[in-house]
Design a protein around this motif. Structure first.
Motif, PDB file in Angstrom:
ATOM      1  N   VAL A  12     123.896 -46.875  16.439  1.00 19.18           N
ATOM      2  CA  VAL A  12     124.044 -47.729  17.607  1.00 19.18           C
ATOM      3  C   VAL A  12     122.796 -48.555  17.738  1.00 19.18           C
ATOM      4  O   VAL A  12     121.689 -48.025  17.840  1.00 19.18           O
ATOM      5  CB  VAL A  12     124.254 -46.886  18.882  1.00 19.18           C
ATOM      6  CG1 VAL A  12     124.348 -47.800  20.092  1.00 19.18           C
ATOM      7  CG2 VAL A  12     125.508 -46.040  18.755  1.00 19.18           C
ATOM      8  N   PHE A  13     122.914 -49.870  17.718  1.00 17.84           N
ATOM      9  CA  PHE A  13     121.761 -50.762  17.773  1.00 17.84           C
ATOM     10  C   PHE A  13     121.680 -51.365  19.168  1.00 17.84           C
ATOM     11  O   PHE A  13     122.654 -51.933  19.668  1.00 17.84           O
ATOM     12  CB  PHE A  13     121.882 -51.877  16.726  1.00 17.84           C
ATOM     13  CG  PHE A  13     121.801 -51.363  15.324  1.00 17.84           C
ATOM     14  CD1 PHE A  13     120.570 -51.251  14.702  1.00 17.84           C
ATOM     15  CD2 PHE A  13     122.931 -50.955  14.652  1.00 17.84           C
ATOM     16  CE1 PHE A  13     120.497 -50.764  13.420  1.00 17.84           C
ATOM     17  CE2 PHE A  13     122.852 -50.473  13.371  1.00 17.84           C
ATOM     18  CZ  PHE A  13     121.626 -50.377  12.741  1.00 17.84           C
ATOM     19  N   SER A  14     120.523 -51.253  19.797  1.00 14.04           N
ATOM     20  CA  SER A  14     120.324 -51.801  21.138  1.00 14.04           C
ATOM     21  C   SER A  14     118.974 -52.469  21.206  1.00 14.04           C
ATOM     22  O   SER A  14     118.003 -51.981  20.619  1.00 14.04           O
ATOM     23  CB  SER A  14     120.373 -50.693  22.193  1.00 14.04           C
ATOM     24  OG  SER A  14     121.624 -50.033  22.166  1.00 14.04           O
ATOM     25  N   PRO A  15     118.851 -53.568  21.921  1.00 13.38           N
ATOM     26  CA  PRO A  15     117.545 -54.179  22.114  1.00 13.38           C
ATOM     27  C   PRO A  15     116.710 -53.324  23.047  1.00 13.38           C
ATOM     28  O   PRO A  15     117.219 -52.749  24.000  1.00 13.38           O
ATOM     29  CB  PRO A  15     117.867 -55.545  22.723  1.00 13.38           C
ATOM     30  CG  PRO A  15     119.167 -55.343  23.415  1.00 13.38           C
ATOM     31  CD  PRO A  15     119.915 -54.329  22.610  1.00 13.38           C
ATOM     32  N   ARG A  16     115.462 -53.213  22.734  1.00  9.50           N
ATOM     33  CA  ARG A  16     114.567 -52.415  23.558  1.00  9.50           C
ATOM     34  C   ARG A  16     113.286 -53.179  23.790  1.00  9.50           C
ATOM     35  O   ARG A  16     112.695 -53.694  22.854  1.00  9.50           O
ATOM     36  CB  ARG A  16     114.282 -51.089  22.848  1.00  9.50           C
ATOM     37  CG  ARG A  16     113.316 -50.213  23.624  1.00  9.50           C
ATOM     38  CD  ARG A  16     113.079 -48.926  22.867  1.00  9.50           C
ATOM     39  NE  ARG A  16     112.026 -48.156  23.493  1.00  9.50           N
ATOM     40  CZ  ARG A  16     111.472 -47.099  22.957  1.00  9.50           C
ATOM     41  NH1 ARG A  16     111.871 -46.696  21.786  1.00  9.50           N
ATOM     42  NH2 ARG A  16     110.512 -46.455  23.586  1.00  9.50           N
ATOM     43  N   TRP A  47     118.419 -41.937  27.785  1.00  6.04           N
ATOM     44  CA  TRP A  47     118.930 -43.055  26.981  1.00  6.04           C
ATOM     45  C   TRP A  47     119.299 -42.600  25.571  1.00  6.04           C
ATOM     46  O   TRP A  47     120.334 -42.966  25.030  1.00  6.04           O
ATOM     47  CB  TRP A  47     117.866 -44.149  26.936  1.00  6.04           C
ATOM     48  CG  TRP A  47     118.230 -45.288  26.039  1.00  6.04           C
ATOM     49  CD1 TRP A  47     119.056 -46.316  26.327  1.00  6.04           C
ATOM     50  CD2 TRP A  47     117.811 -45.478  24.690  1.00  6.04           C
ATOM     51  NE1 TRP A  47     119.180 -47.162  25.272  1.00  6.04           N
ATOM     52  CE2 TRP A  47     118.412 -46.665  24.226  1.00  6.04           C
ATOM     53  CE3 TRP A  47     116.963 -44.772  23.832  1.00  6.04           C
ATOM     54  CZ2 TRP A  47     118.198 -47.156  22.960  1.00  6.04           C
ATOM     55  CZ3 TRP A  47     116.753 -45.266  22.573  1.00  6.04           C
ATOM     56  CH2 TRP A  47     117.370 -46.445  22.133  1.00  6.04           C
ATOM     57  N   MET A  48     118.430 -41.766  24.942  1.00 11.36           N
ATOM     58  CA  MET A  48     118.706 -41.282  23.592  1.00 11.36           C
ATOM     59  C   MET A  48     119.932 -40.377  23.572  1.00 11.36           C
ATOM     60  O   MET A  48     120.729 -40.408  22.635  1.00 11.36           O
ATOM     61  CB  MET A  48     117.490 -40.525  23.047  1.00 11.36           C
ATOM     62  CG  MET A  48     116.309 -41.409  22.704  1.00 11.36           C
ATOM     63  SD  MET A  48     116.710 -42.577  21.384  1.00 11.36           S
ATOM     64  CE  MET A  48     116.949 -41.468  20.020  1.00 11.36           C
ATOM     65  N   ARG A  49     120.123 -39.581  24.613  1.00 11.19           N
ATOM     66  CA  ARG A  49     121.291 -38.711  24.664  1.00 11.19           C
ATOM     67  C   ARG A  49     122.573 -39.530  24.721  1.00 11.19           C
ATOM     68  O   ARG A  49     123.571 -39.208  24.067  1.00 11.19           O
ATOM     69  CB  ARG A  49     121.197 -37.761  25.854  1.00 11.19           C
ATOM     70  CG  ARG A  49     120.260 -36.567  25.641  1.00 11.19           C
ATOM     71  CD  ARG A  49     120.444 -35.528  26.712  1.00 11.19           C
ATOM     72  NE  ARG A  49     119.992 -35.990  28.036  1.00 11.19           N
ATOM     73  CZ  ARG A  49     118.740 -35.893  28.461  1.00 11.19           C
ATOM     74  NH1 ARG A  49     117.821 -35.324  27.689  1.00 11.19           N
ATOM     75  NH2 ARG A  49     118.405 -36.337  29.661  1.00 11.19           N
ATOM     76  N   ARG A  50     122.566 -40.594  25.501  1.00 11.82           N
ATOM     77  CA  ARG A  50     123.746 -41.430  25.595  1.00 11.82           C
ATOM     78  C   ARG A  50     124.024 -42.142  24.267  1.00 11.82           C
ATOM     79  O   ARG A  50     125.178 -42.316  23.863  1.00 11.82           O
ATOM     80  CB  ARG A  50     123.569 -42.453  26.735  1.00 11.82           C
ATOM     81  CG  ARG A  50     123.662 -41.790  28.115  1.00 11.82           C
ATOM     82  CD  ARG A  50     123.761 -42.814  29.232  1.00 11.82           C
ATOM     83  NE  ARG A  50     122.491 -43.483  29.458  1.00 11.82           N
ATOM     84  CZ  ARG A  50     122.235 -44.741  29.126  1.00 11.82           C
ATOM     85  NH1 ARG A  50     123.172 -45.466  28.529  1.00 11.82           N
ATOM     86  NH2 ARG A  50     121.052 -45.290  29.355  1.00 11.82           N
ATOM     87  N   ALA A  51     122.934 -42.548  23.575  1.00  5.42           N
ATOM     88  CA  ALA A  51     123.106 -43.216  22.282  1.00  5.42           C
ATOM     89  C   ALA A  51     123.702 -42.271  21.244  1.00  5.42           C
ATOM     90  O   ALA A  51     124.596 -42.637  20.474  1.00  5.42           O
ATOM     91  CB  ALA A  51     121.761 -43.760  21.797  1.00  5.42           C
ATOM     92  N   ARG A  52     123.227 -41.034  21.198  1.00  2.40           N
ATOM     93  CA  ARG A  52     123.753 -40.059  20.240  1.00  2.40           C
ATOM     94  C   ARG A  52     125.213 -39.734  20.552  1.00  2.40           C
ATOM     95  O   ARG A  52     126.032 -39.552  19.643  1.00  2.40           O
ATOM     96  CB  ARG A  52     122.917 -38.775  20.281  1.00  2.40           C
ATOM     97  CG  ARG A  52     121.520 -38.915  19.730  1.00  2.40           C
ATOM     98  CD  ARG A  52     120.885 -37.558  19.494  1.00  2.40           C
ATOM     99  NE  ARG A  52     119.498 -37.682  19.099  1.00  2.40           N
ATOM    100  CZ  ARG A  52     118.468 -37.604  19.935  1.00  2.40           C
ATOM    101  NH1 ARG A  52     118.684 -37.384  21.228  1.00  2.40           N
ATOM    102  NH2 ARG A  52     117.235 -37.731  19.497  1.00  2.40           N
ATOM    103  N   LYS A  53     125.534 -39.639  21.840  1.00  2.04           N
ATOM    104  CA  LYS A  53     126.914 -39.345  22.220  1.00  2.04           C
ATOM    105  C   LYS A  53     127.849 -40.446  21.752  1.00  2.04           C
ATOM    106  O   LYS A  53     128.945 -40.177  21.234  1.00  2.04           O
ATOM    107  CB  LYS A  53     126.989 -39.189  23.746  1.00  2.04           C
ATOM    108  CG  LYS A  53     128.382 -38.807  24.233  1.00  2.04           C
ATOM    109  CD  LYS A  53     128.389 -38.595  25.734  1.00  2.04           C
ATOM    110  CE  LYS A  53     129.786 -38.208  26.221  1.00  2.04           C
ATOM    111  NZ  LYS A  53     129.821 -38.008  27.692  1.00  2.04           N
TER     112      LYS A  53
END
Length: 589
Positions: A12-16, A47-53
């Protein structure tokens, strides 16, 4: 302005947004800090937990769309080895054979949460099989190629394949995972035959040896041999060993060859003469000593005279070379060879006072000897000379020696000699060298008269000695040889490197050991002088060289690299050479 970069989190790619830039920190004096907020300002852990999910959800969707993949049955699976622990803990894994699974859909399905415990070579689908726990039923379920189908595939590959790679491609198209051990062995035989016919270069053979398709075929045969399965016939066992020797040579996997050799040792009685010759050639070519195989052959030659009579001259020549090369006894083999030349009779049972019986036996043996080609004749004589002892006094050696003399007189008018080469009839460098070594061995045993042998033509003896002296082998000096030379210098022993002694190139020659008048030949023997799997077995050429140098008056000190590399101090190395010299002197008495 804040810098913008991309973070990969489970696909999952997101701007940070990053913290202050380096330039801004320089102006404000703010120390570099790591941002503690995600793209929406929330805590980074959340945020990381939501990305992994999200990533796991997408992966699960992909697996559902792809469908269930076939997996190995439970009794085929193996736990992955932990990173801790000794290598010995993985002995079963190293010994496991390769095989394919060919499971019908629905036989067994793994759940998404279940850990896949099988191991496979990336991209080739080769499983490591736990042979101890695999049932016979599961073992045979994968063999779906029928003999009729195999015959069609074999005919097509033999007719159209130009080389080993083409043959493998043809077999792969037919389905490698479907073949039985017998078919796998026959496939290997065809691949090896194609390699010989096309004169495949060594580099290509190296790639062929590492080909996963070849590994699968060999693994199938090795797995059956390890199980003692009847699905691998004696013929197939020999074919697998022979193909492994052709493809890999001295680089063949010792563990695989050992399994095939162990299985062959209990099948010797069921093998044909040509199969025995192929097996012996395969072991000798790989420098793989197998006491069980050669002992079984020895017994077979000593006890089965009916089978011995079926051997061809080529098979006997190959077996003689293999026995000599690996130093495997040979008493029973030489007895069987005598019986073969006597056409089924035992020469020692003939009454020496019965002249007609002796003449008849000699005529029969001479006729049999004439069936040998000139090259096979010399190779057989050389092999018996390497075996030495009673082999030099055998009826077989006497017959072969007489035939060499007869052919020598016949070829006497066809000679050629120049600065570098000698030719005598069909015999050139290698074969003339072997004749010379036979002559030296006979002289060391008391001469041809003492052994009851006819004299060879003087022109042949001269030609063989001339060829021996014209050998041109470039010297190869190893680090170990230089180290031994430095120890000799430390001991104060005058020596010469790469010296010629009676036509042999000697690693280190000491003209006169201190306190004695004995010349010493020191041979620093690397791994190529021994069997790959048994450093106690010296190869035939090395044994003959040491024996002939000793017979010519030299004290021969052999320094195996395997021993020398464990000596740490100069004192230990000095003591090792002194003990070797004392043992060599004792052997001369």
């Amino acid at each position: 302005m804040s810098a913008l970069f991309v973070v990969n989190a489970g696909a999952v790619f997101s701007p940070r947004r990053a913290g202050p830039s380096a330039d801004s920190r320089k102006t404000t004096g703010t120390p570099p800090t790591r941002s503690a907020t995600g793209p929406t300002g929330s805590d980074e852990g959340e945020w990381m937990r939501r990305a992994r999910k999200l990533a796991n959800s997408r992966a699960s969707q992909f697996r559902r769309e792809r469908g269930t993949q076939p997996v190995a049955p439970a009794n085929w699976r193996r736990k992955r080895k932990e990173k801790t622990g000794d290598d010995a803990d993985d002995a079963n894994a190293r010994g496991a054979a390769r095989g394919y699974d060919d499971l019908k859909p629905g036989r067994r399905e793994a759940s998404e949460s279940e850990e896949v415990e099988m191991t496979a070579t990336a991209g080739d689908g080769l499983w490591r099989v736990d042979m101890e726990n695999l049932s016979t039923e599961d073992w045979k379920t994968q063999w779906t190629m029928t003999n009729e189908e195999w015959n069609l595939v074999k005919k097509d590959v033999k007719a159209n394949a130009k080389g080993p790679s083409d043959a493998l491609s043809g077999f792969e198209d037919a389905g490698l995972r479907r073949v039985s051990p017998d078919i796998a062995a026959e496939m290997l035989r065809i691949v090896a035959d194609k390699a010989k016919q096309s004169k495949t270069e060594r580099e290509e053979l190296s790639g062929l040896r590492r080909d996963s398709r070849v590994a699968h075929l060999i693994g199938t045969c090795v797995a059956a041999a390890r199980r003692g399965s009847e699905s691998l016939s004696p013929k197939s066992t020999v074919s697998a060993a022979w193909a492994l020797a052709v493809i890999a040579g001295e680089r063949a996997n010792s563990a695989e060859m050992e399994v095939l050799a162990d299985r062959s040792s209990v099948l010797i009685k069921e093998m044909s003469p040509r199969q025995l010759a192929d097996l012996a050639w395969a072991l000798a070519s790989c420098r793989h000593a197998s006491h069980a195989v050669f002992r079984a052959m020895d017994v077979s030659f000593a006890t089965d005279s009916a089978k011995v009579r079926k051997f061809s001259p080529f098979d006997l020549s190959t077996l003689t070379w293999a026995f000599a090369h690996l130093g495997a006894g040979g008493v029973g083999f030489v007895h069987g060879l005598d019986v073969w030349f006597a056409n089924g009779s035992v020469p020692t049972d003939i009454d020496a006072s019965d002249e007609s019986a002796v003449e008849s036996l000699s005529a029969t043996a001479a006729t049999k000897a004439q069936t040998f080609t000139p090259h096979a004749l010399v190779a057989t004589a050389w092999g018996l000379a390497v075996l030495g002892g009673d082999a030099l006094r055998s009826f077989s050696f006497k017959t072969i020696w007489a035939e060499i003399g007869r052919k020598g007189a016949e070829f006497g008018t066809d000679q050629m000699s120049d600065e570098n080469n000698v030719k005598y009839g069909p015999w050139m460098g290698k074969h003339l060298n072997q004749i010379h070594q036979c002559v030296v061995s006979v002289d060391a045993a008391g001469g041809f008269e003492a052994l009851g042998l006819p004299a060879l033509p003087p022109s042949l003896v001269t030609a063989s000695e001339d060829a021996w002296q014209k050998q041109r082998r470039p010297p190869v000096t190893s680090w170990y040889q230089r180290d031994v030379a430095s120890i000799l210098a430390y001991m104060g022993e005058k020596h010469e490197e790469e010296a010629f002694c009676a036509g042999y190139r000697v690693d280190l020659f000491v003209p006169q050991w201190t306190g004695t008048s004995i010349p010493v030949a020191i041979e620093v023997d690397g791994p190529s002088h021994f069997a790959r799997n048994d450093q106690a077995v010296k190869l035939g050429q090395t044994r003959l060289k040491h024996r002939q140098l000793a017979n010519l008056g030299f004290a021969v000190v052999s320094v195996p690299v395997a021993d020398w590399e464990y000596l740490e101090t100069s004192e230990e190395k000095v003591e090792y050479l002194r003990c070797g010299f004392e043992a060599a002197c004792a052997a001369r008495k």
